[in-house]
Design an enzyme around this catalytic site. Structure first.
Site, PDB file in Angstrom:
ATOM      1  N   LEU A  70       0.861  -1.174   0.000  1.00 38.66           N
ATOM      2  CA  LEU A  70       0.000   0.000   0.000  1.00 38.66           C
ATOM      3  C   LEU A  70       0.900   1.227   0.000  1.00 38.66           C
ATOM      4  CD1 LEU A  70      -2.695  -0.825   2.756  1.00 38.66           C
ATOM      5  CD2 LEU A  70      -3.020  -0.867   0.271  1.00 38.66           C
ATOM      6  N   ASP A  71       0.446   2.312  -0.628  1.00 40.77           N
ATOM      7  CA  ASP A  71       1.197   3.559  -0.560  1.00 40.77           C
ATOM      8  C   ASP A  71       1.366   3.977   0.905  1.00 40.77           C
ATOM      9  OD1 ASP A  71       1.198   3.619  -3.318  1.00 40.77           O
ATOM     10  OD2 ASP A  71      -0.359   5.157  -3.485  1.00 40.77           O
ATOM     11  N   ARG A  72       2.427   4.728   1.173  1.00 45.44           N
ATOM     12  CA  ARG A  72       2.744   5.110   2.554  1.00 45.44           C
ATOM     13  C   ARG A  72       1.566   5.812   3.236  1.00 45.44           C
ATOM     14  NH1 ARG A  72       5.094   9.561   5.165  1.00 45.44           N
ATOM     15  NH2 ARG A  72       5.236  10.692   3.211  1.00 45.44           N
ATOM     16  N   THR A  74      -1.614   5.649   2.455  1.00 46.61           N
ATOM     17  CA  THR A  74      -2.868   4.901   2.394  1.00 46.61           C
ATOM     18  C   THR A  74      -2.958   3.995   3.616  1.00 46.61           C
ATOM     19  OG1 THR A  74      -2.827   4.916  -0.028  1.00 46.61           O
ATOM     20  CG2 THR A  74      -4.242   3.277   1.035  1.00 46.61           C
ATOM     21  N   ARG A 175      -5.492   6.664  -7.579  1.00 52.62           N
ATOM     22  CA  ARG A 175      -5.278   8.104  -7.457  1.00 52.62           C
ATOM     23  C   ARG A 175      -5.261   8.773  -8.831  1.00 52.62           C
ATOM     24  NH1 ARG A 175       0.021   8.003  -3.773  1.00 52.62           N
ATOM     25  NH2 ARG A 175      -0.108  10.281  -4.086  1.00 52.62           N
TER      26      ARG A 175
END
Length: 248
Positions: A70-72, A74, A175
């Site tokens: 997961l993105d940091r 998120t 996104r």
């Protein structure tokens, strides 16, 4: 699992990562990752979730391995395999697109139409030390097909709560897709998202991985869910998008 040099963790770090466990069995362990924590790597000199998995190391030095990222910024569900066969099984399941990931996001206005599919190629672009994704023509060098689905769950004069499902796994896909239809996620500075909503500062990228359905290495399917963190549910409530969402 892979033998690596162990990472030294503090008692507080061990307690924190253990508190994020939302499902565990003999094959897998799932966490509700907080926003601000990198899954792996990254340039910030701080422990990542991958590092924190040493809290679950066995006496033989083997430890769980993340099977996706997961993105940091998120928050939400992230899955790790506890054994090498489980890691191999889940890796193949991901390649076969057999995992169903569902996200919740906040945007500044309801999409038009309120639900739909976004099917546009994306290409990776390096700008300085940062990596971005952008929409590209299908014949652009390096372009990869990508598809997402969105559905508006609630809307008000100040914003909307949308459910998102990616069918492919490109970096920053949700996104970029939402920005492509003119509805960048609140707090998503990189892709044009608003820094404030309803008169309040956005605390971060307003994207939460709420559930993950996956084929289990021992048979059947499992669904793991992560309740909304306080910063997300508070901003949703301030936008008059409801306050009865399950909390993490």
């Amino acid at each position: 699992m892979t033998l690596r040099t162990p990472v030294s963790l503090t008692e507080d770090e061990i307690a924190a990562v253990r508190s994020w466990v939302i499902h565990e069995d003999a094959s897998v362990i799932a966490f509700a990752k907080p926003a601000g924590l990198s899954s792996q790597g990254g340039r910030i000199q701080a422990h990542t979730l991958d590092d924190l998995l040493w809290a679950f190391a066995r006496s033989n030095g083997k430890r769980p391995e993340l099977v996706h990222r997961l993105d940091r910024d998120t928050s939400g569900v992230i899955l790790a395999a506890k054994t090498k066969p489980a890691a191999s099984f889940l890796g193949k399941a991901i390649q076969a697109h057999r995992l169903t990931k569902t996200y919740l996001a906040l945007v500044s206005a309801a999409p038009e139409p309120p639900q739909g599919d976004i099917n546009v190629p994306l290409v990776r672009q390096e700008i300085g030390r940062e990596s971005y994704m952008r929409v590209a023509a299908f014949d652009t060098k390096g372009a990869q097909g990508s598809r997402s689905r969105y559905r508006t769950l609630a809307s008000s004069d100040d914003g909307a709560l949308v459910e998102l499902q990616p069918f492919t796994g490109r970096m920053h896909q949700l996104r970029v897709h939402m920005a492509h239809i003119g509805r960048p996620l609140i707090g998503d500075v990189r892709y044009g998202g608003a820094l404030t909503a309803g008169g309040r500062a956005a605390p971060r990228l307003m994207l939460h991985a709420v559930s993950l359905t996956f084929p289990h290495p021992e048979g059947g399917e499992r669904t793991v869910t992560a309740g909304l963190p306080e910063d997300f549910s508070a901003l949703a409530a301030s936008l008059d998008l409801g306050s009865g969402w399950p909390k993490g």
